[in-house]
Each structure stands twice: as structure tokens, then as C-alpha cells.
Design a protein around this motif. Structure first.
Motif, PDB file in Angstrom:
ATOM      1  N   ASP A 227     168.781 -14.717  56.779  1.00  0.00           N
ATOM      2  CA  ASP A 227     168.202 -16.023  56.398  1.00  0.00           C
ATOM      3  C   ASP A 227     167.335 -15.877  55.150  1.00  0.00           C
ATOM      4  O   ASP A 227     167.344 -16.726  54.261  1.00  0.00           O
ATOM      5  CB  ASP A 227     167.313 -16.582  57.524  1.00  0.00           C
ATOM      6  N   MET A 228     166.563 -14.760  55.095  1.00  0.00           N
ATOM      7  CA  MET A 228     165.706 -14.539  53.924  1.00  0.00           C
ATOM      8  C   MET A 228     166.568 -14.333  52.680  1.00  0.00           C
ATOM      9  O   MET A 228     166.215 -14.770  51.583  1.00  0.00           O
ATOM     10  CB  MET A 228     164.782 -13.320  54.138  1.00  0.00           C
ATOM     11  N   ALA A 229     167.721 -13.669  52.865  1.00  0.00           N
ATOM     12  CA  ALA A 229     168.633 -13.455  51.727  1.00  0.00           C
ATOM     13  C   ALA A 229     169.166 -14.805  51.232  1.00  0.00           C
ATOM     14  O   ALA A 229     169.333 -15.013  50.020  1.00  0.00           O
ATOM     15  CB  ALA A 229     169.769 -12.522  52.130  1.00  0.00           C
ATOM     16  N   ALA A 230     169.396 -15.711  52.182  1.00  0.00           N
ATOM     17  CA  ALA A 230     169.878 -17.044  51.777  1.00  0.00           C
ATOM     18  C   ALA A 230     168.816 -17.780  50.956  1.00  0.00           C
ATOM     19  O   ALA A 230     169.132 -18.684  50.179  1.00  0.00           O
ATOM     20  CB  ALA A 230     170.250 -17.857  53.013  1.00  0.00           C
ATOM     21  N   LYS A 231     167.535 -17.355  51.120  1.00  0.00           N
ATOM     22  CA  LYS A 231     166.455 -17.995  50.358  1.00  0.00           C
ATOM     23  C   LYS A 231     166.141 -17.251  49.062  1.00  0.00           C
ATOM     24  O   LYS A 231     165.163 -17.564  48.392  1.00  0.00           O
ATOM     25  CB  LYS A 231     165.190 -18.068  51.214  1.00  0.00           C
ATOM     26  N   GLY A 232     166.928 -16.190  48.758  1.00  0.00           N
ATOM     27  CA  GLY A 232     166.746 -15.549  47.456  1.00  0.00           C
ATOM     28  C   GLY A 232     166.398 -14.072  47.506  1.00  0.00           C
ATOM     29  O   GLY A 232     166.381 -13.405  46.467  1.00  0.00           O
ATOM     30  N   LEU A 233     166.089 -13.530  48.717  1.00  0.00           N
ATOM     31  CA  LEU A 233     165.834 -12.086  48.813  1.00  0.00           C
ATOM     32  C   LEU A 233     167.123 -11.322  48.506  1.00  0.00           C
ATOM     33  O   LEU A 233     168.209 -11.775  48.865  1.00  0.00           O
ATOM     34  CB  LEU A 233     165.337 -11.782  50.232  1.00  0.00           C
ATOM     35  N   HIS A 234     166.992 -10.180  47.813  1.00  0.00           N
ATOM     36  CA  HIS A 234     168.170  -9.375  47.476  1.00  0.00           C
ATOM     37  C   HIS A 234     168.450  -8.418  48.627  1.00  0.00           C
ATOM     38  O   HIS A 234     167.662  -7.508  48.871  1.00  0.00           O
ATOM     39  CB  HIS A 234     167.916  -8.582  46.185  1.00  0.00           C
ATOM     40  N   LEU A 235     169.541  -8.627  49.319  1.00  0.00           N
ATOM     41  CA  LEU A 235     169.861  -7.805  50.492  1.00  0.00           C
ATOM     42  C   LEU A 235     170.982  -6.838  50.141  1.00  0.00           C
ATOM     43  O   LEU A 235     172.096  -7.274  49.801  1.00  0.00           O
ATOM     44  CB  LEU A 235     170.271  -8.712  51.658  1.00  0.00           C
ATOM     45  N   ASN A 236     170.652  -5.538  50.227  1.00  0.00           N
ATOM     46  CA  ASN A 236     171.628  -4.472  49.944  1.00  0.00           C
ATOM     47  C   ASN A 236     172.243  -4.616  48.551  1.00  0.00           C
ATOM     48  O   ASN A 236     173.438  -4.373  48.360  1.00  0.00           O
ATOM     49  CB  ASN A 236     172.698  -4.434  51.049  1.00  0.00           C
ATOM     50  N   TRP A 237     171.404  -5.036  47.600  1.00  0.00           N
ATOM     51  CA  TRP A 237     171.818  -5.154  46.209  1.00  0.00           C
ATOM     52  C   TRP A 237     171.491  -3.872  45.462  1.00  0.00           C
ATOM     53  O   TRP A 237     170.842  -2.970  45.987  1.00  0.00           O
ATOM     54  CB  TRP A 237     171.022  -6.273  45.526  1.00  0.00           C
ATOM     55  N   ASP A 238     171.872  -3.852  44.157  1.00  0.00           N
ATOM     56  CA  ASP A 238     171.440  -2.760  43.293  1.00  0.00           C
ATOM     57  C   ASP A 238     169.919  -2.740  43.229  1.00  0.00           C
ATOM     58  O   ASP A 238     169.273  -3.781  43.371  1.00  0.00           O
ATOM     59  CB  ASP A 238     171.986  -2.960  41.879  1.00  0.00           C
ATOM     60  N   LEU A 239     169.374  -1.559  42.937  1.00  0.00           N
ATOM     61  CA  LEU A 239     167.914  -1.431  42.877  1.00  0.00           C
ATOM     62  C   LEU A 239     167.383  -2.014  41.577  1.00  0.00           C
ATOM     63  O   LEU A 239     168.037  -1.916  40.535  1.00  0.00           O
ATOM     64  CB  LEU A 239     167.533   0.051  42.931  1.00  0.00           C
ATOM     65  N   PRO A 240     166.160  -2.598  41.624  1.00  0.00           N
ATOM     66  CA  PRO A 240     165.515  -2.965  40.359  1.00  0.00           C
ATOM     67  C   PRO A 240     165.254  -1.700  39.530  1.00  0.00           C
ATOM     68  O   PRO A 240     165.174  -0.602  40.075  1.00  0.00           O
ATOM     69  CB  PRO A 240     164.212  -3.634  40.786  1.00  0.00           C
ATOM     70  N   ARG A 241     165.096  -1.868  38.221  1.00  0.00           N
ATOM     71  CA  ARG A 241     165.008  -0.690  37.340  1.00  0.00           C
ATOM     72  C   ARG A 241     163.758   0.148  37.602  1.00  0.00           C
ATOM     73  O   ARG A 241     163.810   1.359  37.705  1.00  0.00           O
ATOM     74  CB  ARG A 241     165.020  -1.162  35.878  1.00  0.00           C
ATOM     75  N   GLU A 242     162.634  -0.518  37.736  1.00  0.00           N
ATOM     76  CA  GLU A 242     161.371   0.208  37.921  1.00  0.00           C
ATOM     77  C   GLU A 242     160.440  -0.620  38.821  1.00  0.00           C
ATOM     78  O   GLU A 242     159.455  -1.194  38.351  1.00  0.00           O
ATOM     79  CB  GLU A 242     160.716   0.425  36.557  1.00  0.00           C
ATOM     80  N   PRO A 243     160.775  -0.731  40.124  1.00  0.00           N
ATOM     81  CA  PRO A 243     159.966  -1.589  40.997  1.00  0.00           C
ATOM     82  C   PRO A 243     158.532  -1.073  41.107  1.00  0.00           C
ATOM     83  O   PRO A 243     158.274   0.120  40.909  1.00  0.00           O
ATOM     84  CB  PRO A 243     160.682  -1.491  42.343  1.00  0.00           C
ATOM     85  N   ALA A 244     157.605  -1.992  41.404  1.00  0.00           N
ATOM     86  CA  ALA A 244     156.209  -1.571  41.584  1.00  0.00           C
ATOM     87  C   ALA A 244     156.079  -0.656  42.799  1.00  0.00           C
ATOM     88  O   ALA A 244     155.339   0.333  42.768  1.00  0.00           O
ATOM     89  CB  ALA A 244     155.315  -2.804  41.753  1.00  0.00           C
TER      90      ALA A 244
END
Ligand SMILES: NC(=O)c1ccc[n+]([C@@H]2O[C@H](COP(=O)([O-])OP(=O)(O)OC[C@H]3O[C@@H](n4cnc5c(N)ncnc54)[C@H](O)[C@@H]3O)[C@@H](O)[C@H]2O)c1
Length: 274
Positions: A50-67
Motif C-alpha cells: 500500500d505504501m508503494a502505491a503511495k510512492g514508496l520505492h519497493l525493491n527498486w534500484d538504490l538511490p545513488r548516495e542515500p543519507a
């Protein structure tokens, strides 16, 4: 430092089971945008979908340099799961692990010695924003990153800094596992109330409300718990009769909880070797 850095650079959550989702819920409730979060979990819950349907990235590629990368897989899964994030090691990304028993040294072996790593131990009242999390950082964690970890974890309750990692096994045994001891106390109070003739629903309500109220009073009062206990206890009254059983030095709470918490601490130490 605030959570702005996380909103800007993103956060990766590795493992989104009971604790991972409790924390994620706290951040989202606190206003973190869904699209700032990348969650990695091969068995996502319906809630996470449900959170992914609201915009969370689920099992996607990693961000380049996450905090932040927050590690919330079981300790036994860490060696399998963590290599996926290894490319983010030895850089500015702060890693926070909540895994019981997994040491900072093990995490440094998997991620690189220069990786900033905070080891943290939350507990399940986090699910309602009432947890407490103890934290300790490695040499790569500067004050800004420690403050970032505290800001993140204060979204799910209180935080406390430890003097050293050696204290973490005892923390795990006291507050990490501790909610289970209290839930079992509620279960056994309820069963005892039923055995003394109360209807089950009333016994449950009385047991839960008593633990809730006593915990809140202990947190709010200036007096120590021992004084609060004395305040309940009339000379030769009902409470004194019960405490005669519970405070028995050989068979009461003191030796029982001492043994239980020592067993949990020992298991935490064993987990660090598995
Ligand atoms: N539950 C607690 O009270 C509590 C308290 C403090 C710390 N912890 C720690 O939190 C961690 C998670 O515990 P939990 O109770 O949430 O467990 P959990 O089993 O509910 O969650 C673990 C999640 O990891 C996922 N997972 C499995 N393999 C994976 C992989 N390769 N990559 C990514 N995700 C994977 C599972 O699908 C699951 O959703 C543990 O390390 C535990 O020691 C738990």
C-alpha cells in the motif's frame, strides 16, 4: 541536524517486517514523503505494498548516495542481505543496524572499515511512537550523523546514547526484549484474575489498564518505583500479602527476572558469534 537530509537524499530500509514497518510508519506519520524511502524486502506485507502505491520505492534500484541505510533484517539474514548495499559503504551514507547481536565489527567487515555505522536497539512500542532506542556509533560517526540517527529514531519514541558497544547485549536483554516480559506479565495477571473468578474480558481489561497506568505513573512520578510500590502497600493488607510471594529472594521476581535477563543477554552474545 533534522530529517531534511533524509527527505533530500533518501533512506533505504533493508527488511520491512515488524520493526522495520513500525519505524517506517513513525517516519511517514512524522511527515517523511513516501518517495524518499526505498524499501527492500523479498516478502513485502500488504501494508508495505500500500505504501508503494503511495510512492514508496519497493525493491527498486538504490538511490545513488542515500543519507541513511537502515538495516532491519534478522541477524541470521545479515550476511546474505547486506552485500546488496555494500557499494554504499565507505562513503557518506550512514548505516544504522537494529539487528540484535550483530556487532559493529561484523558490519564493518561487510561494508568497509570507513563506513559510518550506528548500532541501535529499539523496542516494539515503537509501533505507537512509545519505544526507546539505545544507540552507539563507530569511529566514522561524527556528531552530525549521531544527531541524524537520534532524529530518525526519535520518530518512534525516546533515544539514549550508550557509552560503548559492550553495553548493547544488556540493553537488548532489558529494553529490546523487555516488552515481551511485560506482555507475559499481563497474560499471567489476566489468567490469575480469571482463576479468582473474574470474567475473561474484565480480567484482560483490568490487567492491561493496571500495567498501562502503573507504567505511566512510574514515568511521570518524581519518586522511584520502590516508593510507588510502598504507596500501594497498606500494612498487613492485600498488597503486602502478594508482595510476600513476588519479592521472595529465592522464588520471586528478583531471581526470576535476574535469570531471564541474563539468559537474553547470553543469547545476544551468542548471536554475535553465529
Ligand atoms: N521485534 C523486536 O522486538 C525487535 C526489537 C529490536 C530489534 N529487533 C531486530 O530487528 C530486526 C528485525 O526483526 P523483526 O522482528 O522486524 O523481524 P521480521 O521477521 O518481522 O522482519 C524481517 C524482515 O526481513 C525481510 N527479509 C528477509 N530476507 C531479506 C533480505 N535478503 N533482504 C531484505 N529483507 C529481507 C523479511 O521478509 C521480513 O519482512 C532483527 O535483527 C531483530 O534483532 C527486533
Amino acid at each position: 541536524m533534522t530529517l531534511d537530509l533524509i527527505a533530500d537524499k533518501g533512506i533505504v530500509l533493508l527488511g520491512c517486517g515488524k520493526m522495520g514497518s513500525a519505524m517506517l510508519k513513525g517516519w511517514l506519520d512524522a511527515g517523511l514523503s513516501h518517495d524518499a524511502v526505498t524499501a527492500i524486502d523479498p516478502y513485502p506485507s500488504d501494508w508495505l505494498k500500500d505504501m508503494a502505491a503511495k510512492g514508496l520505492h519497493l525493491n527498486w534500484d538504490l538511490p545513488r548516495e542515500p543519507a541513511v541505510c537502515l538495516l532491519a533484517v534478522k541477524p541470521q539474514m545479515m550476511r546474505d542481505a547486506l552485500p546488496r548495499l555494500a557499494a554504499l559503504g565507505n562513503g557518506p551514507t550512514l548505516f544504522i543496524s537494529i539487528a540484535a547481536g550483530t556487532t559493529i565489527l561484523t558490519l564493518e567487515d561487510l561494508l568497509g572499515r570507513r563506513t559510518p555505522i550506528v548500532r541501535a536497539m529499539p523496542n516494539t512500542p515503537a509501533a505507537i511512537g512509545r519505544g526507546i532506542t539505545a544507540l552507539v556509533g563507530n569511529a566514522g560517526v561524527d556528531e552530525d550523523r549521531m544527531a541524524l540517527a537520534e532524529a530518525l529514531l526519535s520518530g518512534i519514541g525516546r533515544t539514549v546514547r550508550l557509552d560503548g558497544e559492550a553495553q548493547m547485549d544488556a540493553v537488548t536483554a532489558l529494553s529490546g526484549s523487555g516488552p515481551a516480559y511485560v506482555f507475559h506479565l499481563i497474560e499471567t495477571m489476566e489468567a490469575a484474575g480469571i482463576a479468582e473468578g473474574l470474567p475473561p474480558a474484565i480480567a484482560r481489561e483490568l490487567a492491561v489498564a493496571t500495567v498501562e497506568g502503573a507504567g505511566a505513573l512510574a514515568a511521570a512520578a518524581d519518586e522511584p518505583p520502590a516508593k510507588l510500590r510502598e504507596n500501594v502497600t497498606s500494612p498487613n493488607g492485600t498488597t503486602a500479602a502478594a508482595l510476600g510471594v513476588l519479592m521472595d529472594e529465592e522464588r520471586g521476581f528478583p531471581p526470576l527476572l535476574r535469570a531471564a535477563i541474563a539468559a537474553a543477554r547470553k543469547r545476544s552474545e551468542e548471536l554475535s558469534l553465529e
